[in-house]
Design an enzyme around this catalytic site. Structure first.
Site, short mmCIF file in Angstrom:
data_model
loop_
_atom_site.label_atom_id
_atom_site.label_comp_id
_atom_site.label_asym_id
_atom_site.label_seq_id
_atom_site.Cartn_x
_atom_site.Cartn_y
_atom_site.Cartn_z
CE LYS A 154 -4.02 1.86 2.69
NZ LYS A 154 -4.36 2.33 3.11
CE LYS B 90 -6.35 3.04 8.15
NZ LYS B 90 -5.24 2.05 8.18
#
Length: 508
Positions: free
Chosen positions: A127, A396
């Site tokens: 990520k 997120k």
């Protein structure tokens, strides 16, 4: 039958049941031990020691899992923390900075939790390698922040990445591009534990490989694993040998988690002379944060309580913004010497999080995890600091990404700060629908990022695209019904508008 005989037979049957349960438990532990030994035999010689450490760690965790039943907190013992155990950030800041900022900084190590993949945002790989601002990734911004500190104060603050087996290889490849930066970068891996079958509680894996049909058989056991992995990597002792005293730990996707010199000064020069071994940054809850873990007083110690530990009857009370006003940002400042001491005493106590998963083939498994902040109760003289919301800026989802890419924030030396042109310091509420979930779809739907300086609330649902230089103000709701498509034209200014499926623009 007399009351005494009834009570006696009841006690005997209860005792028999618990003895029976103990026998089952021991048999299960023995079965798991045998399965783990079978797996260990398949490890190549250069991985044997490392794999053995991982599997031993898992066995300890599994043993504790079998001992513990039900929610791990007694709700009746939970109290609000004492006033002085959570300090307002303003009070910490009011102490000012020392003359010798460099010597204070030279005792710090920055650790970023870098175990997560970008799958929830439709990206392959770590990520931390997703672009978040002007082509910069999370990792780029982190390196820029620390390099800026090192250049400004002529210091040597290192960056440590805790990778997982999912992110390690890709991260190491990319690290070469920072070789000329003024930041020493180290990595270590968190453990690799076997997922267990929900029914049999035995490991799913048959050997140590994690490719082919074994891909889903392993998992990284949550960020609570940092203490043992950091210790086992040898880095903890290396840094203590270099005179480092504290680590600042945070999630790599929290763009607000920058090194704060005021908090660091508070740790290095404690006002009462008593060194603080653990600081947890907390911030005030909003309606969006009701599920976040909160700090409580429990049996005379500060304790992090997560929603999963709360008995069902008390979940609503836990979510109450009036009773539990703060939540954990997962920005933590921890004493290296204390980690070493507690790790060697085997005294770090973290509740087990049981995380159920369904594998691609439909098999139900569970993975046992721990959370880094849960260890707060094992440290001496712990403290919560209630920090401004700006220190909690997690990305997120693509809704979060839209906020940090917009003109709400300005970027300076890797740090994002709220634009001075925004009149109120709160962040707008943004909800982008499922057409925007994947980063590549999201980028395709915005020709340029809208002006959001005066936005309060944005909801977008369905097949919607935005032209260049769109401006969004107040509350804007755009809903394309199934089969419809809405193209917001270039230069459009939407202020308190509802735009519905047939492109009528209504005042809201």
């Amino acid at each position: 039958m007399s009351r005494f005989v009834q009570d006696l037979s009841k006690a005997m049957s209860q005792d028999g049941a618990s003895q029976f349960q103990e026998v089952i438990r021991q048999e299960l532990e023995l079965s798991v031990k045998k399965e783990l030994e079978k797996i260990l035999i398949t490890a190549p010689s250069h991985e044997f020691e490392h794999t053995k450490k991982d599997l031993d760690g898992f066995r300890k965790l599994f043993h504790r899992f079998l001992q513990e039943k039900g929610p791990s907190v007694d709700w009746g013992k939970i109290q609000r923390p004492p006033e002085d155990s959570i300090q307002p950030y303003e009070k910490i800041k009011a102490r000012g900075l020392p003359d010798n900022i460099s010597s204070v900084l030279n005792k710090l190590v920055v650790v970023k939790l870098n175990g997560g993949l970008g799958t929830s945002m439709g990206c392959k790989g770590p990520k931390s390698l997703i672009g978040v601002r002007n082509e910069n990734t999370f990792l780029d911004l982190t390196v820029q922040q620390i390099e800026h500190l090192n250049k400004t104060y002529n210091t040597d603050v290192p960056l440590v990445l805790m990778n997982s087996f999912n992110t390690d290889e890709d991260t190491k490849k990319i690290l070469q591009k920072y070789s000329h930066c003024r930041v020493k970068i180290y990595t270590f891996n968190q453990s690799r534990y076997p997922r267990i079958n929900k029914e049999s509680l035995l490991p799913v894996a048959k050997d140590v490989s994690y490719s082919g049909e074994n891909t889903e058989a392993w998992y990284p056991p949550g960020h609570g694993d940092i203490y043992s992995s950091f210790y086992n990597s040898g880095l903890l002792n290396t840094f203590i040998g270099e005179g480092k005293e504290y680590i600042f730990v945070s999630n790599i996707d929290n763009l607000g988690a920058t090194v704060d010199l005021y908090i660091l000064n508070h740790l290095m020069n404690p006002p009462n002379g008593k060194p603080c071994e653990f600081v947890m940054e907390v911030t005030n809850k909003t309606r969006a944060d009701v599920k976040g873990g909160t700090l409580t007083q429990y049996e005379g110690k500060l304790r992090l309580v997560e929603i999963a530990q709360v008995p069902k009857a008390h979940v609503d009370e836990f979510k109450s913004v009036s009773k539990f006003k703060i939540f954990n940002t997962n920005n933590l400042w921890i004493s290296l010497a204390a980690v070493k001491r507690l790790q060697e005493q085997n005294a770090i106590d973290m509740e087990i999080i049981v995380n159920p998963k369904t594998l691609d083939g439909g098999l139900n498994v569970i993975q046992l995890e721990t959370a880094v902040g849960a260890a707060i109760k094992s440290f001496e003289n712990s403290l919560g600091i209630n920090v401004p919301r700006s220190r909690f800026l997690p990305v997120k989802t693509t809704s979060d990404l839209l906020l940090v890419m917009s003109n709400l924030y300005s970027l300076n030396a890797g740090s994002l700060t709220m634009s001075e042109k925004r009149e109120f310091p709160t962040v707008p509420l943004v909800k982008l629908g499922s057409s925007f979930t994947k980063v590549q779809d999201y980028l395709r739907r915005f020709e340029s990022i809208p002006d959001m300086l005066e936005l309060d609330h944005l909801t977008v649902s369905g097949d919607v695209t935005f032209g260049k230089n769109v401006s969004l103000k107040g509350t804007v709701i755009i809903i394309a019904n199934h089969g419809d498509r809405i193209d917001i034209p270039p230069g459009a200014v939407l202020e308190n508008k509802i735009v519905s499926g047939n492109l009528r623009i209504l005042d809201h």
